[in-house]
Design a protein around this motif. Sequence first.
Motif, PDB file in Angstrom:
ATOM      1  N   ILE A  68      20.307 -33.910 -13.579  1.00 21.79           N
ATOM      2  CA  ILE A  68      21.077 -32.796 -14.130  1.00 21.79           C
ATOM      3  C   ILE A  68      20.123 -31.653 -14.434  1.00 21.79           C
ATOM      4  O   ILE A  68      19.139 -31.816 -15.150  1.00 21.79           O
ATOM      5  CB  ILE A  68      21.831 -33.219 -15.402  1.00 21.79           C
ATOM      6  N   ASN A  69      20.421 -30.492 -13.890  1.00 17.53           N
ATOM      7  CA  ASN A  69      19.642 -29.290 -14.142  1.00 17.53           C
ATOM      8  C   ASN A  69      20.213 -28.640 -15.409  1.00 17.53           C
ATOM      9  O   ASN A  69      21.341 -28.137 -15.412  1.00 17.53           O
ATOM     10  CB  ASN A  69      19.734 -28.341 -12.948  1.00 17.53           C
ATOM     11  N   ASP A  70      19.444 -28.665 -16.492  1.00 12.82           N
ATOM     12  CA  ASP A  70      19.923 -28.169 -17.780  1.00 12.82           C
ATOM     13  C   ASP A  70      20.263 -26.683 -17.754  1.00 12.82           C
ATOM     14  O   ASP A  70      21.227 -26.250 -18.386  1.00 12.82           O
ATOM     15  CB  ASP A  70      18.896 -28.436 -18.879  1.00 12.82           C
ATOM     16  N   ASP A  71      19.482 -25.892 -17.022  1.00 12.96           N
ATOM     17  CA  ASP A  71      19.761 -24.456 -16.947  1.00 12.96           C
ATOM     18  C   ASP A  71      21.104 -24.200 -16.268  1.00 12.96           C
ATOM     19  O   ASP A  71      21.895 -23.382 -16.733  1.00 12.96           O
ATOM     20  CB  ASP A  71      18.649 -23.725 -16.187  1.00 12.96           C
ATOM     21  N   THR A  72      21.346 -24.901 -15.191  1.00  7.94           N
ATOM     22  CA  THR A  72      22.617 -24.760 -14.481  1.00  7.94           C
ATOM     23  C   THR A  72      23.769 -25.217 -15.361  1.00  7.94           C
ATOM     24  O   THR A  72      24.808 -24.558 -15.429  1.00  7.94           O
ATOM     25  CB  THR A  72      22.604 -25.576 -13.169  1.00  7.94           C
ATOM     26  N   GLN A  73      23.581 -26.307 -16.066  1.00  6.56           N
ATOM     27  CA  GLN A  73      24.626 -26.823 -16.950  1.00  6.56           C
ATOM     28  C   GLN A  73      24.946 -25.796 -18.048  1.00  6.56           C
ATOM     29  O   GLN A  73      26.117 -25.542 -18.331  1.00  6.56           O
ATOM     30  CB  GLN A  73      24.181 -28.145 -17.565  1.00  6.56           C
ATOM     31  N   ASP A  74      23.934 -25.211 -18.640  1.00  8.20           N
ATOM     32  CA  ASP A  74      24.139 -24.208 -19.682  1.00  8.20           C
ATOM     33  C   ASP A  74      24.860 -22.982 -19.140  1.00  8.20           C
ATOM     34  O   ASP A  74      25.751 -22.432 -19.793  1.00  8.20           O
ATOM     35  CB  ASP A  74      22.808 -23.790 -20.310  1.00  8.20           C
ATOM     36  N   ARG A  75      24.484 -22.549 -17.926  1.00  6.56           N
ATOM     37  CA  ARG A  75      25.147 -21.395 -17.318  1.00  6.56           C
ATOM     38  C   ARG A  75      26.616 -21.683 -17.031  1.00  6.56           C
ATOM     39  O   ARG A  75      27.480 -20.840 -17.259  1.00  6.56           O
ATOM     40  CB  ARG A  75      24.445 -20.978 -16.029  1.00  6.56           C
ATOM     41  N   LEU A  76      26.902 -22.887 -16.529  1.00  4.33           N
ATOM     42  CA  LEU A  76      28.284 -23.247 -16.246  1.00  4.33           C
ATOM     43  C   LEU A  76      29.127 -23.306 -17.518  1.00  4.33           C
ATOM     44  O   LEU A  76      30.266 -22.844 -17.542  1.00  4.33           O
ATOM     45  CB  LEU A  76      28.351 -24.584 -15.513  1.00  4.33           C
ATOM     46  N   LYS A  77      28.556 -23.850 -18.589  1.00  2.07           N
ATOM     47  CA  LYS A  77      29.274 -23.890 -19.867  1.00  2.07           C
ATOM     48  C   LYS A  77      29.538 -22.480 -20.382  1.00  2.07           C
ATOM     49  O   LYS A  77      30.631 -22.183 -20.879  1.00  2.07           O
ATOM     50  CB  LYS A  77      28.489 -24.686 -20.905  1.00  2.07           C
ATOM     51  N   MET A 134      37.787 -37.427 -14.045  1.00  6.76           N
ATOM     52  CA  MET A 134      38.465 -36.389 -14.775  1.00  6.76           C
ATOM     53  C   MET A 134      39.965 -36.414 -14.490  1.00  6.76           C
ATOM     54  O   MET A 134      40.751 -36.046 -15.332  1.00  6.76           O
ATOM     55  CB  MET A 134      37.888 -35.019 -14.430  1.00  6.76           C
ATOM     56  N   MET A 135      40.361 -36.847 -13.342  1.00  6.38           N
ATOM     57  CA  MET A 135      41.770 -36.817 -12.979  1.00  6.38           C
ATOM     58  C   MET A 135      42.590 -37.819 -13.793  1.00  6.38           C
ATOM     59  O   MET A 135      43.774 -37.663 -13.933  1.00  6.38           O
ATOM     60  CB  MET A 135      41.938 -37.097 -11.487  1.00  6.38           C
ATOM     61  N   ASN A 136      41.967 -38.851 -14.349  1.00  2.07           N
ATOM     62  CA  ASN A 136      42.698 -39.845 -15.113  1.00  2.07           C
ATOM     63  C   ASN A 136      42.914 -39.435 -16.556  1.00  2.07           C
ATOM     64  O   ASN A 136      43.687 -40.042 -17.265  1.00  2.07           O
ATOM     65  CB  ASN A 136      41.958 -41.188 -15.084  1.00  2.07           C
ATOM     66  N   VAL A 151      31.210 -30.484 -15.306  1.00  2.00           N
ATOM     67  CA  VAL A 151      30.073 -29.579 -15.420  1.00  2.00           C
ATOM     68  C   VAL A 151      28.780 -30.321 -15.095  1.00  2.00           C
ATOM     69  O   VAL A 151      27.915 -29.806 -14.374  1.00  2.00           O
ATOM     70  CB  VAL A 151      30.017 -28.939 -16.825  1.00  2.00           C
ATOM     71  N   LYS A 152      28.631 -31.541 -15.595  1.00  2.00           N
ATOM     72  CA  LYS A 152      27.431 -32.328 -15.288  1.00  2.00           C
ATOM     73  C   LYS A 152      27.338 -32.614 -13.795  1.00  2.00           C
ATOM     74  O   LYS A 152      26.265 -32.538 -13.199  1.00  2.00           O
ATOM     75  CB  LYS A 152      27.428 -33.626 -16.080  1.00  2.00           C
TER      76      LYS A 152
END
Length: 67
Positions: free
Chosen positions: A44-53, A1-3, A34-35
């Motif tokens: 990847i935990n889909d529930d966690t990903q959705d909550r973070l988004k 992400m830094m690039n 996020v991933k």
Amino acid sequence: MMNKKLIPYEVIEKAVAGEPEAVDTVLRYYTAHVKYLSMYKGHINDDTQDRLKAKLVEAILKFRFDR
């Protein structure tokens, strides 16, 4: 992400105003992070990903430039 290049200020302004395309641009910018944060035991935990988004969208819409 830094690039990656930074998100243009104009896009951030539009995202804060609630423009869907700009919000999507910000979400796509942070997708890899996020991933990474959603990983649990190598998957990847889909529930966690959705909550973070959802939290990211919430933070975008609450953001204030006058602070």
